[in-house]
Design an enzyme around this catalytic site. Sequence first.
Site, PDB file in Angstrom:
ATOM      1  NE  ARG A 138      17.916 -19.819   6.195  1.00  0.00           N
ATOM      2  CZ  ARG A 138      17.695 -19.109   5.110  1.00  0.00           C
ATOM      3  NH1 ARG A 138      18.045 -19.573   3.924  1.00  0.00           N
ATOM      4  NH2 ARG A 138      17.123 -17.931   5.178  1.00  0.00           N
ATOM      5  CG  ASP A 197       2.999  -7.929   8.132  1.00  0.00           C
ATOM      6  OD1 ASP A 197       3.073  -7.626   9.342  1.00  0.00           O
ATOM      7  OD2 ASP A 197       3.988  -8.292   7.467  1.00  0.00           O
ATOM      8  CG  ASP A 250       6.417 -11.741  10.980  1.00  0.00           C
ATOM      9  OD1 ASP A 250       5.545 -11.347  11.761  1.00  0.00           O
ATOM     10  OD2 ASP A 250       6.989 -10.985  10.168  1.00  0.00           O
ATOM     11  CG  HIS A 285       7.265  -2.388  12.729  1.00  0.00           C
ATOM     12  ND1 HIS A 285       6.686  -3.457  12.093  1.00  0.00           N
ATOM     13  CD2 HIS A 285       8.455  -2.839  13.198  1.00  0.00           C
ATOM     14  CE1 HIS A 285       7.481  -4.490  12.151  1.00  0.00           C
ATOM     15  NE2 HIS A 285       8.566  -4.145  12.813  1.00  0.00           N
ATOM     16  NE  ARG A 337      10.008  -1.222   7.816  1.00  0.00           N
ATOM     17  CZ  ARG A 337      10.080  -1.523   6.527  1.00  0.00           C
ATOM     18  NH1 ARG A 337       9.991  -2.771   6.144  1.00  0.00           N
ATOM     19  NH2 ARG A 337      10.238  -0.574   5.622  1.00  0.00           N
ATOM     20  CE  LYS A 364      10.159 -15.825   7.116  1.00  0.00           C
ATOM     21  NZ  LYS A 364      10.874 -14.603   7.293  1.00  0.00           N
ATOM     22  CG  ASP A 418      17.315  24.858  -2.862  1.00  0.00           C
ATOM     23  OD1 ASP A 418      16.110  24.503  -2.763  1.00  0.00           O
ATOM     24  OD2 ASP A 418      17.850  25.658  -2.062  1.00  0.00           O
ATOM     25  N   GLY A 419      15.643  21.768  -4.055  1.00  0.00           N
ATOM     26  CA  GLY A 419      15.187  20.563  -3.352  1.00  0.00           C
ATOM     27  C   GLY A 419      14.621  20.828  -1.964  1.00  0.00           C
ATOM     28  CD  GLU A 420      16.730  24.869   1.353  1.00  0.00           C
ATOM     29  OE1 GLU A 420      15.982  25.872   1.432  1.00  0.00           O
ATOM     30  OE2 GLU A 420      17.895  24.859   1.754  1.00  0.00           O
TER      31      GLU A 420
HETATM   32  C1  R5P Z   1       8.289  -6.467   9.340  1.00  0.00           C
HETATM   33  O1  R5P Z   1       8.500  -6.810  10.472  1.00  0.00           O
HETATM   34  C2  R5P Z   1       6.985  -5.897   8.884  1.00  0.00           C
HETATM   35  O2  R5P Z   1       5.928  -6.225   9.720  1.00  0.00           O
HETATM   36  C3  R5P Z   1       6.667  -6.333   7.483  1.00  0.00           C
HETATM   37  O3  R5P Z   1       6.484  -7.741   7.476  1.00  0.00           O
HETATM   38  C4  R5P Z   1       7.790  -6.009   6.568  1.00  0.00           C
HETATM   39  O4  R5P Z   1       8.231  -4.725   6.772  1.00  0.00           O
HETATM   40  C5  R5P Z   1       7.350  -6.162   5.127  1.00  0.00           C
HETATM   41  O5  R5P Z   1       8.412  -5.803   4.313  1.00  0.00           O
HETATM   42  P1  R5P Z   1       8.464  -6.206   2.798  1.00  0.00           P
HETATM   43  O6  R5P Z   1       7.123  -5.853   2.190  1.00  0.00           O
HETATM   44  O7  R5P Z   1       9.598  -5.408   2.251  1.00  0.00           O
HETATM   45  O8  R5P Z   1       8.716  -7.678   2.745  1.00  0.00           O
END
Ligand code: R5P
Length: 288
Positions: free
Chosen positions: A187, A211, A162, A123, A87, A185, A34-36
Amino acid sequence: MVVIGGPSSQLLAGRVAAILGEELAMADYKVFPDGEAYSQVATALGDEVTVIQSTPTDRDIIYLMQLLDICQGKKISLVIPYFGYARQDKIFKSGEPMTARAVAHALNPFLGEGSRVYTINIHARTVLDHFKPWSQNLDATLLLSQALARMDLMKPVVISPDKGAVLMAQEAAKGLGAECDYLQKTRLSGTEVSMAPKEINVSGRDVVIVDDMIATGGTMATAISMLKAQGAVMVFLATVHPVLTGNALIKLYRSGVEAVVATDTLDKGVSTVSVAPLIAQAIRANRA
Ligand code: R5P
């Protein structure tokens, strides 16, 4: 003392137990029709245990709760190498939960006096504030940069995708003796974004993008293509948590990545750097 490896951290738990010279518990995990989820630890446990379980899926959280229930009344060193939901560390829109907090609160009742919680490059560090016991976030960046240092990179530049990962990138750059920058970035239109390092020209140089995690690979794939178009020679990715959902690796390799270097907080093909020494060292230090 005994180390219990949850289903998503079996290899890592084995490595930690070997470094600590402790017994790795015999454990069995399965799923009922049943998935448990079902867990059983067959090894006799003393008063102190180490439980290691990453939580990339909801079922992994249930397995973790089952393991903690088995260990109730004991002093637990709980290691969550990859903490899913980290996150979701804020209420971004009204009516949403703060899921990272909800998960921490669900685990707290199992963590009695003397228990400790360890995460690795979580994170958002604020997530640890929601745990009742003493907690520590371990940093695997140095281990990643040591692995990168063995790759003989040409005039390397370490780039954060980022501003959020800048500190990590700076740490990795220090370990590599490299320059560091972050991607800015711009735009271009409603659908188009261009990304370029804020200061450094990557033309003719190898680049390492650092990252905390790669999930869908979307962020990294865009960054790799842009950096290659700006003249980067080889582009490497270094990440602690290789979540790598769906076709993430295909996207990354189609974008021209040279290699992905990741740790074993999640056991994937690219998990060539082990965080076991980091965990073992922290557990030893806090027992002393
Ligand atoms: C976001 O703030 C995290 O540090 C990663 O940059 C992000 O979660 C990466 O997500 P994805 O691989 O889906 O672009």
